[in-house]
Design an enzyme around this catalytic site. Structure first.
Site, PDB file in Angstrom:
ATOM      1  N   CYS A 112       0.820  -1.232   0.000  1.00 31.81           N
ATOM      2  CA  CYS A 112       0.000   0.000   0.000  1.00 31.81           C
ATOM      3  C   CYS A 112       0.847   1.273   0.000  1.00 31.81           C
ATOM      4  O   CYS A 112       0.325   2.364  -0.241  1.00 31.81           O
ATOM      5  CB  CYS A 112      -0.940   0.007   1.193  1.00 31.81           C
ATOM      6  SG  CYS A 112      -2.096  -1.367   1.173  1.00 31.81           S
ATOM      7  N   HIS A 254      -3.353   7.424   2.789  1.00 28.99           N
ATOM      8  CA  HIS A 254      -3.708   6.131   2.198  1.00 28.99           C
ATOM      9  C   HIS A 254      -5.070   5.719   2.761  1.00 28.99           C
ATOM     10  O   HIS A 254      -5.323   5.848   3.960  1.00 28.99           O
ATOM     11  CB  HIS A 254      -2.636   5.099   2.560  1.00 28.99           C
ATOM     12  CG  HIS A 254      -3.054   3.696   2.280  1.00 28.99           C
ATOM     13  ND1 HIS A 254      -3.571   3.316   1.071  1.00 28.99           N
ATOM     14  CD2 HIS A 254      -3.069   2.583   3.074  1.00 28.99           C
ATOM     15  CE1 HIS A 254      -3.871   2.026   1.108  1.00 28.99           C
ATOM     16  NE2 HIS A 254      -3.578   1.560   2.318  1.00 28.99           N
ATOM     17  N   ASN A 284     -10.033  -0.180   0.060  1.00 28.14           N
ATOM     18  CA  ASN A 284      -8.578  -0.026   0.048  1.00 28.14           C
ATOM     19  C   ASN A 284      -8.043  -0.513  -1.306  1.00 28.14           C
ATOM     20  O   ASN A 284      -8.119  -1.703  -1.600  1.00 28.14           O
ATOM     21  CB  ASN A 284      -7.998  -0.856   1.204  1.00 28.14           C
ATOM     22  CG  ASN A 284      -6.486  -0.746   1.312  1.00 28.14           C
ATOM     23  OD1 ASN A 284      -5.824  -0.233   0.401  1.00 28.14           O
ATOM     24  ND2 ASN A 284      -5.933  -1.241   2.404  1.00 28.14           N
TER      25      ASN A 284
END
Ligand code: UT7
Length: 327
Positions: A112, A254, A284
């Site tokens: 990520c 994020h 996500n």
């Protein structure tokens, strides 16, 4: 040197999977997913759509906004943990789809945190060759690495791609990257994994694949480390640049979990209305989440000229980082 971001673009597949849809697949509820994560729906790639297809779409938009032709590019850096294949790299596939040849093409794997790792790599290449025009593209088909029988993971992720084009230049030419800080702690790697298909796990022709081929994690542990490391890295980058939290106009974190985002925002006294979130619509999207958010924040006027934007990320590895972009 100034690291100018000349164009932004993002792409998400057409298919949308809502929490209500997930209720029919696993033992979950819209109430649980919304209250624990803030996610309402996510995009899912079509069966014939892969990571480079989506990266190509985002790249086209970023190049158009930058006013740069694909053939002018010198480097393609792709952040992804869901590459089209082990060989060739997804960056090479995107190059092929853009119809160009000759550029240096490189995949970066930092889960990520992939966008900030790719962005920092681009800054390094630009220092070596200041006339470079670098495509930084992150794309993830996380849905293909989901165990759709595991409610703890499959409700959290989605597919998307984001891209930016970086060149050197004058700060009047566009937003510029002020600083990036990155870190990792491999000793915590087992807390978030996709082990199957890697060389540490033997597999043979004809063997059935198991859950290790999909994202597995210890959610609570990841959550705790994410909040702590994202916060610490934001403090470090502000300090290194002689800034305080009062100088930050917008937080674009994020998008892993709304509760993580809120916790980081609270530590920096950043009010909700100055924190960009799109997790409700995307889930996500791993390395794609930050450039998709940047692109949408610009498109919707959430971020304006003059804004200083703080970007924290956290992902498997563990990897984490923070960036400051001056719009
Ligand atoms: O970008 C980096 C990667 N991001 C991550 O890895 C995410 C980080 N972690 C998180 O976002 C949160 O930890 C989660 C959203 C994954 C989980 O939230 P939590 O508040 O930490 O829940 P939990 O894992 O402690 O589970 C609480 C309960 C459990 O039931 P019991 O043991 O209390 O009876 C789970 O079995 O919730 C249950 N549960 C679910 N229930 C309904 C777990 N997943 C689900 C689900 N639907 N999808």
């Amino acid at each position: 040197m100034n690291f100018i971001l000349r164009g932004f673009g993002h792409y998400a597949p057409e298919k949308v999977l809502t929490n209500a849809d997930l209720e029919k697949i696993v033992d979950t509820s819209d109430e649980w997913i919304t209250s624990r994560t803030g996610i309402k729906e996510r995009h899912i790639a079509a069966d014939d759509e892969c990571t480079s297809d989506m990266g190509y779409e985002a790249a086209q938009k970023a190049l158009a906004q930058a006013g740069i032709k694909p053939e002018e590019l010198t480097h393609i850096i792709c952040g992804t943990f869901t590459p089209d294949s082990m060989i060739p790299s997804t960056a090479c596939r995107i190059q092929e789809k853009l119809g160009i040849k000759g550029q240096m093409c490189l995949d970066v794997q930092a889960a990520c945190s992939g966008y900030l790792y790719a962005l920092q790599s681009a800054r390094g290449y630009l220092c070596l060759e200041p006339d470079s025009k670098i495509l930084v593209v992150t794309s993830e088909v996380v849905s293909r690495r989901m165990n759709w029988e595991d409610r703890a993971t499959c409700v959290l992720f989605g597919d998307a791609a984001g891209a930016t084009v970086m060149t050197s230049g004058d700060t009047a030419d566009g937003p510029h990257v002020v600083d990036v800080m990155l870190a990792a702690d491999g000793s915590l790697g087992d807390l978030l994994t996709v082990n199957g298909g890697g060389s540490a796990y033997s597999y043979k022709l004809g063997e059935a694949i198991g859950p290790e081929y999909f994202v597995e994690f210890k959610g609570r542990e990841v959550f705790k480390h994410a909040v702590r490391n994202m916060t610490d890295m934001c403090e470090s980058i502000l300090e290194r640049n002689g800034l305080t939290k009062a100088d930050v106009n917008v937080l674009i974190p994020h998008q892993a979990n709304l509760r993580i985002i809120d916790a980081v925002g609270r530590r920096f006294d950043i009010p909700e209305e100055r924190i960009f979130t799109n997790i409700a619509r995307y889930g996500n999207t791993s390395a794609a989440s930050v450039p998709v958010a940047l692109s949408e924040a610009l498109e919707t006027g959430f971020v304006n000229k003059g804004d200083l934007v703080l970007i924290p990320t956290f992902g498997g590895g563990f990897t984490w980082g923070s960036a400051l972009i001056q719009f």
